[in-house]
Design a protein around this motif. Structure first.
Motif, PDB file in Angstrom:
ATOM      1  N   LEU A 318       0.850  -1.182   0.000  1.00 22.02           N
ATOM      2  CA  LEU A 318       0.000   0.000   0.000  1.00 22.02           C
ATOM      3  C   LEU A 318       0.889   1.236   0.000  1.00 22.02           C
ATOM      4  CD1 LEU A 318      -2.851  -0.857   2.562  1.00 22.02           C
ATOM      5  CD2 LEU A 318      -2.892  -1.086   0.078  1.00 22.02           C
ATOM      6  N   SER A 342      -4.255   0.947  -2.995  1.00 19.97           N
ATOM      7  CA  SER A 342      -4.722   2.065  -2.169  1.00 19.97           C
ATOM      8  C   SER A 342      -3.554   2.853  -1.599  1.00 19.97           C
ATOM      9  CB  SER A 342      -5.578   1.552  -1.003  1.00 19.97           C
ATOM     10  OG  SER A 342      -6.613   0.740  -1.469  1.00 19.97           O
ATOM     11  N   TYR A 354      -9.874   9.421  -5.621  1.00 18.78           N
ATOM     12  CA  TYR A 354      -9.030   8.513  -6.409  1.00 18.78           C
ATOM     13  C   TYR A 354      -7.934   9.306  -7.095  1.00 18.78           C
ATOM     14  CZ  TYR A 354     -12.849   5.319  -5.597  1.00 18.78           C
ATOM     15  OH  TYR A 354     -13.787   4.539  -4.992  1.00 18.78           O
ATOM     16  N   TYR A 360      -6.027   4.860  -8.090  1.00 17.59           N
ATOM     17  CA  TYR A 360      -5.583   4.388  -6.777  1.00 17.59           C
ATOM     18  C   TYR A 360      -6.518   5.029  -5.742  1.00 17.59           C
ATOM     19  CZ  TYR A 360      -1.455   4.153  -9.799  1.00 17.59           C
ATOM     20  OH  TYR A 360      -0.605   3.950 -10.843  1.00 17.59           O
ATOM     21  N   GLU A 361      -7.094   4.196  -4.890  1.00 19.72           N
ATOM     22  CA  GLU A 361      -8.069   4.709  -3.922  1.00 19.72           C
ATOM     23  C   GLU A 361      -7.353   5.317  -2.717  1.00 19.72           C
ATOM     24  OE1 GLU A 361     -10.596   1.729  -2.273  1.00 19.72           O
ATOM     25  OE2 GLU A 361     -12.041   3.205  -1.521  1.00 19.72           O
ATOM     26  N   ILE A 363      -7.388   6.111   1.074  1.00 20.72           N
ATOM     27  CA  ILE A 363      -8.096   5.558   2.235  1.00 20.72           C
ATOM     28  C   ILE A 363      -7.603   6.218   3.525  1.00 20.72           C
ATOM     29  CG2 ILE A 363      -8.560   3.322   1.139  1.00 20.72           C
ATOM     30  CD1 ILE A 363      -6.122   2.199   2.658  1.00 20.72           C
TER      31      ILE A 363
END
Ligand SMILES: [Zn+2]
Length: 411
Positions: A318, A342, A354, A360-361, A363
């Motif tokens: 990540l 993410s 995004y 790509y998220e 979070i």
């Protein structure tokens, strides 16, 4: 309809000479600070190539996107990083301790962000004014009681400020000159706010680090210009100002703090040495930049190979820190989303969005912890220690990495 204009600049923005050469070419990339509300397959791409002026050692990106587009939705907030807050506080204290600023003086900060720096002066009873074009950020500063003009700084605006407030004793322009398309007008504006006692402090990542530390991820469309001592010296002199000193500081992975005086003064020894060093490392030498291009290419390949290797081992990577650096690196390396699904970020304004191109998220920290990554790639390598300290107690087994200047495990 697009609100974007592409310009192909053929002249140096600083000295207006035509002696430019290609330094780094990162291909076509999305705008790094523009985060998407939902997944999107087609985002607009713009060429991103750094050119150097062989005459005045200013770097610039050749194809520009207009500031109204770049900064209409600017999500960066300085107060999110404790490292930057400490840096700002110590700057203000040193100005007072050294006697360069007194309580009767007037301080102007350009690109004052959420007021994180000016509030230190204001707390000491000093008259301040911020200039911050991003409305969502200037309104935060205003709500904290810091007078803030929500406009782009220019010679015209400087005229208005001068008329209403008189000259400034200190003008601070940290991490803003890079973002200004017309840096000549910007410097002219600074000169308008001066009387003979004024000092100007300009802080900016040094272009030297792109050449010597492979910091190609600090190149993005929002950074029109890449400053060096020589280029600032030249630009200041056009408007009757004198570059007198430079401090090398740790912020942003190696920045220069340029000191410009309205009154002609001798250059300090460290400034003379820095100018000599810029010549010695070959800042305006095309051959040296050819080496830099190769290093950039190599580190991008190294990152991709590592990501593929980790995926094949069935492990999760990540990202951490959805900063502009992340966008330049991921997109220059064309990292597919399945390799880094993410990116964690602490800024509420970014979470749930995004990052283009590959969606790509972004979070929040809790979700990041729940996903139990095996590896964490920290994008803002300049505050890597602070980030690692935050992560380590919650994910003691995770390996922490940075990709610049080369892929390296930091924990
Ligand atoms: Zn030039």
């Amino acid at each position: 309809m697009l609100d974007t204009t592409k310009n192909t600049t053929r002249l140096c923005r600083g000295c207006q000479g035509n002696n430019l050469f290609l330094a780094i070419d990162l291909g076509e990339l999305p705008i790094s600070n523009e985060l998407l509300l939902e997944r999107q397959e087609n985002v607009e791409l713009f060429p991103l190539a750094l050119y150097m002026c062989a005459d005045c050692s200013l770097g610039q990106v050749q194809d520009v996107v207009r500031p109204e587009r770049l900064f209409r939705d600017y999500r960066y907030m300085s107060s999110m990083s404790s490292t930057f807050l400490a840096h700002a506080k110590s700057f203000c204290e040193s100005m007072l301790d050294s006697g360069l600023i007194g309580t009767d003086d007037f301080v102007v900060e350009i690109a004052s962000n959420d007021g994180y720096l000016l509030r230190n002066f204001q707390n000491l009873g000093i008259r301040v004014l911020g200039v911050e074009p991003a409305k969502n950020i200037s309104s935060i500063s205003e709500s904290l009681g810091i007078p803030t003009l929500s406009e782009f700084f220019s010679a015209d605006l400087a005229m208005k400020i001068r008329k209403e407030n008189g000259p400034a004793k200190l003008i601070i322009a940290n991490n803003v000159m890079a973002h200004v398309p017309d840096i000549r007008d910007f410097m002219k504006g600074l000169s308008i706010l001066c009387d003979s006692e004024t000092l100007i402090s300009i802080e900016n990542p040094s272009i030297v680090n792109i050449l010597t530390e492979n910091q190609f991820d600090t190149i993005y469309h929002e950074h029109y210009s890449y400053l060096s001592c020589k280029s600032v010296e030249h630009l200041a002199s056009i408007y009757g100002l004198t570059l007198i000193d430079v401090e090398l500081i740790a912020a942003h992975g190696g920045s220069n703090r340029y000191w410009i005086s309205a009154k002609p003064q001798e250059k300090t020894q460290r400034l003379r040495e820095s100018i000599r060093d810029e010549d010695l490392i070959g800042l305006s030498d095309p051959d040296k930049w050819e080496n830099a291009r190769q290093l950039t290419h190599d580190s991008i390949n190294q990152l991709r190979e590592w990501l593929l290797h980790v995926q094949q081992a069935g492990q999760l990577v990540l990202g951490y820190g959805a900063a502009a650096k992340a966008s330049t690196l991921l997109n220059a390396a064309q990292v597919p989303r399945d390799l880094i699904p993410s990116i964690c970020d602490r800024s509420p304004e970014k979470i749930g969005r995004y990052m283009p191109i590959n969606n790509y998220e972004i979070i929040d920290f809790d979700r990041f912890i729940q996903m139990k990554p095996d590896h964490i790639l920290v994008f803002p390598w300049n505050i890597e220690k602070e980030i690692t300290e935050q992560i380590a107690p919650r994910l003691p087994d995770a390996q922490v990495w940075v990709a610049i200047p080369n892929l390296r495990r930091v924990k």
